[in-house]
Design a protein around this motif. Sequence first.
Motif, short mmCIF file in Angstrom:
data_model
loop_
_atom_site.label_atom_id
_atom_site.label_comp_id
_atom_site.label_asym_id
_atom_site.label_seq_id
_atom_site.Cartn_x
_atom_site.Cartn_y
_atom_site.Cartn_z
N ALA A 221 33.97 37.40 32.20
CA ALA A 221 33.35 38.73 32.09
C ALA A 221 31.90 38.66 32.53
O ALA A 221 31.23 37.64 32.34
CB ALA A 221 33.45 39.24 30.66
N ASN A 222 31.40 39.74 33.12
CA ASN A 222 30.03 39.74 33.63
C ASN A 222 29.01 39.36 32.56
O ASN A 222 28.05 38.65 32.82
CB ASN A 222 29.68 41.11 34.21
CG ASN A 222 30.42 41.38 35.52
OD1 ASN A 222 31.10 40.51 36.05
ND2 ASN A 222 30.27 42.59 36.04
N GLY A 223 29.23 39.84 31.34
CA GLY A 223 28.29 39.55 30.25
C GLY A 223 28.33 38.11 29.80
O GLY A 223 27.38 37.63 29.16
N ASP A 224 29.41 37.39 30.14
CA ASP A 224 29.54 35.99 29.73
C ASP A 224 29.26 35.03 30.88
O ASP A 224 29.24 33.81 30.66
CB ASP A 224 30.97 35.74 29.21
CG ASP A 224 31.29 36.53 27.96
OD1 ASP A 224 30.35 36.80 27.18
OD2 ASP A 224 32.46 36.90 27.77
N TYR A 270 38.03 35.81 44.90
CA TYR A 270 37.79 35.13 43.63
C TYR A 270 37.06 33.82 43.94
O TYR A 270 37.52 33.02 44.76
CB TYR A 270 39.10 34.81 42.91
CG TYR A 270 39.86 36.04 42.46
CD1 TYR A 270 39.39 36.82 41.40
CD2 TYR A 270 41.05 36.42 43.09
CE1 TYR A 270 40.09 37.95 40.99
CE2 TYR A 270 41.75 37.53 42.67
CZ TYR A 270 41.27 38.30 41.63
OH TYR A 270 41.95 39.42 41.21
N VAL A 271 35.91 33.62 43.30
CA VAL A 271 35.10 32.43 43.57
C VAL A 271 34.52 31.93 42.25
O VAL A 271 34.02 32.71 41.44
CB VAL A 271 33.96 32.72 44.56
CG1 VAL A 271 33.06 31.49 44.72
CG2 VAL A 271 34.52 33.14 45.92
N THR A 272 34.58 30.62 42.07
CA THR A 272 33.90 29.96 40.96
C THR A 272 32.53 29.49 41.42
O THR A 272 32.41 28.91 42.50
CB THR A 272 34.72 28.75 40.47
OG1 THR A 272 35.97 29.21 39.96
CG2 THR A 272 33.98 27.99 39.38
N LEU A 273 31.51 29.75 40.62
CA LEU A 273 30.16 29.26 40.90
C LEU A 273 29.76 28.27 39.82
O LEU A 273 30.09 28.44 38.64
CB LEU A 273 29.14 30.41 40.93
CG LEU A 273 29.30 31.45 42.03
CD1 LEU A 273 28.16 32.48 41.96
CD2 LEU A 273 29.32 30.80 43.41
N LEU A 291 32.72 41.11 45.63
CA LEU A 291 32.87 42.02 46.78
C LEU A 291 31.64 41.86 47.66
O LEU A 291 30.51 41.94 47.18
CB LEU A 291 32.97 43.47 46.31
CG LEU A 291 33.01 44.53 47.42
CD1 LEU A 291 34.35 44.51 48.14
CD2 LEU A 291 32.73 45.93 46.85
N GLY A 292 31.87 41.62 48.94
CA GLY A 292 30.73 41.45 49.83
C GLY A 292 31.13 41.35 51.28
O GLY A 292 32.30 41.49 51.65
N GLY A 340 29.10 43.31 44.75
CA GLY A 340 29.93 43.68 43.61
C GLY A 340 30.43 42.47 42.87
O GLY A 340 30.61 41.39 43.43
N MET A 341 30.65 42.64 41.56
CA MET A 341 31.08 41.55 40.68
C MET A 341 32.06 42.11 39.66
O MET A 341 31.70 42.98 38.86
CB MET A 341 29.86 40.94 40.01
CG MET A 341 30.12 39.77 39.09
SD MET A 341 28.52 39.18 38.41
CE MET A 341 29.07 37.80 37.41
N ASN A 342 33.31 41.64 39.73
CA ASN A 342 34.34 42.09 38.80
C ASN A 342 34.48 43.61 38.75
O ASN A 342 34.61 44.22 37.68
CB ASN A 342 34.07 41.54 37.39
CG ASN A 342 34.34 40.05 37.30
OD1 ASN A 342 35.15 39.49 38.04
ND2 ASN A 342 33.64 39.38 36.39
N GLY A 343 34.44 44.21 39.93
CA GLY A 343 34.72 45.63 40.03
C GLY A 343 33.57 46.57 39.74
O GLY A 343 33.76 47.78 39.68
N GLU A 344 32.36 46.04 39.59
CA GLU A 344 31.19 46.90 39.38
C GLU A 344 30.03 46.37 40.20
O GLU A 344 30.05 45.23 40.67
CB GLU A 344 30.81 46.95 37.90
CG GLU A 344 30.30 45.65 37.33
CD GLU A 344 29.83 45.80 35.89
OE1 GLU A 344 28.60 45.83 35.67
OE2 GLU A 344 30.68 45.90 34.99
N PRO A 345 29.01 47.20 40.44
CA PRO A 345 27.84 46.69 41.17
C PRO A 345 27.28 45.47 40.47
O PRO A 345 27.38 45.35 39.24
CB PRO A 345 26.85 47.87 41.12
CG PRO A 345 27.71 49.08 40.93
CD PRO A 345 28.87 48.64 40.09
N LEU A 346 26.71 44.56 41.23
CA LEU A 346 26.11 43.38 40.62
C LEU A 346 25.23 43.77 39.44
O LEU A 346 24.40 44.68 39.56
CB LEU A 346 25.24 42.64 41.63
CG LEU A 346 25.92 41.88 42.76
CD1 LEU A 346 24.86 41.38 43.75
CD2 LEU A 346 26.74 40.72 42.23
#
Length: 508
Positions: A221-224, A270-273, A291-292, A340-346
């Motif tokens: 999740a973006n928050g995590d 899908y990418v792992t950083l 998304l990019g 984009g990240m997980n369906g929302e703007p960065l």
Amino acid sequence: MTRSWLAAAAGIAAVLLGLGAGGVVAGILARAFSPLTVVGAAIIDLTPGGLKEAVIHVFGEHDKTFLLTLITVLVVVLAALAGVLELRRPWLGRTIILVGGAIGVAAAITRGDATSLAIVPSVVTGIVGAWVLAFLVRRMPPERDPRVGIAPTRRSFLTWAAATAAIGVVATLGGELLTRTAAAAANARAAFRLPRPRTAIAPPPAAASLDVPGITPLITANGDFYRTDTELTIPQLDPAKWSLKVHGMVERPFTLDWSELTALPMEEHYVTLACVSNEVGGDLISTAKWLGYPVRLLLERAGVTGDADMVFSSSFDGWTAATPLSALNDPGRAALLAIGMNGEPLPFVHGFPARLVVPGLYGYVSATKWVTDLEVTRFADRTSYWTKQGWAEKGPVKIESRIDVPRAGRRVKPGRVWVAGVAWDQHVGISKVEVQVDNGPWHEAELARELAADTWVQWRWPWEASAGNHHLTVRATSATGELQTSTYAQPVPNGASGWDSVSVSVAS
């Protein structure tokens, strides 16, 4: 209360008001340049790489909190000292405060995003702090007779000092509020709707996630999502003012603005950083759907020339990364200029409006957030932020695996226990994961379906746990047959290595 203590209180109150005034000015005129922020950023930049790594190792994602706490304590101590010195030698205390303001000015003008107004908050902090210190010290009462309680003059001074400190705190909070609620960027992100990708990626199949309580989710999740960067205050850039310059060893340099970027045909991947500071078994690694626009198409448009072998990317504030040109030009690698990240703007904390996402490379050489500049050049000609501090020039992610459950030190019941976690070898993939109990044989674990070669994969193994204390170890094998090394290495200079292990106690 002795006059020295009163003078120390005067110094603290004066500096608080000075910082508050500087914070308000920063919020109005130059929100990225509040004095504490620019000085803190300068400290980060000047700290040796080894010390930074030690702080990250101890505090993890709370390293910024530690630094801000340390700066706050230092400011309070110096402010108190300035007050005492001003009492004993007029102008000496004010000089300390003015020097502090000058340090803020120096830190501001050395930032890559410095504007003509960048120095104003620190100048205001120094002048206001020095003037208020002189004002308060002049109103200090004379030495009192110990037989007398708090004299009116002493009470008056304490009232002045308390009021000054209170105003300073309120002004500081107000300045922070002005900084954080700068409307343009926040409103623009809230109103922005991600464009449809040219080809939408399918949702993760059910077989890509294993049903084991406590295992790391396949998608973070973006928050995590982990965060490591050098920013004390999260940048909030207005996309209407954002642009990306592509230049250097190219035939056709160009500048891309936000409207042009968002009109380009986007891709989802899908990418792992992973952060190079991630310890064996650490959590500075996450996976998202990005998304990019492919960076290789930007470079193709520019027309790379000569013997260029690197792209030198810069953040809005001058932070830099050096990415191998071969990785960015690889058509099989999802190297993106992401919006984009997980369906929302960065999220702002992860680089809005645009950032780089390059799988298979540690973030310090690839994952530039708030990116504004791509210079095609050579490793022989440019040196990036972290490389200057002793990290390796190139940072390919190493094959690693991690045990998520059972947690280290946990007590479990005898019988079947899931040993589970994640493994990764970005841009290559994982073919096998094995688990060892104590010093026994290796047992092959069940792998979830691979989401992509550029992401981690979940694994699990059913352990028939017997009573006693046990040591669990994991290792992985890549899709090309490379066995994860057991040789332990610290993150510096090119990433950690070694087998992750946990100790657990089994008792009914």
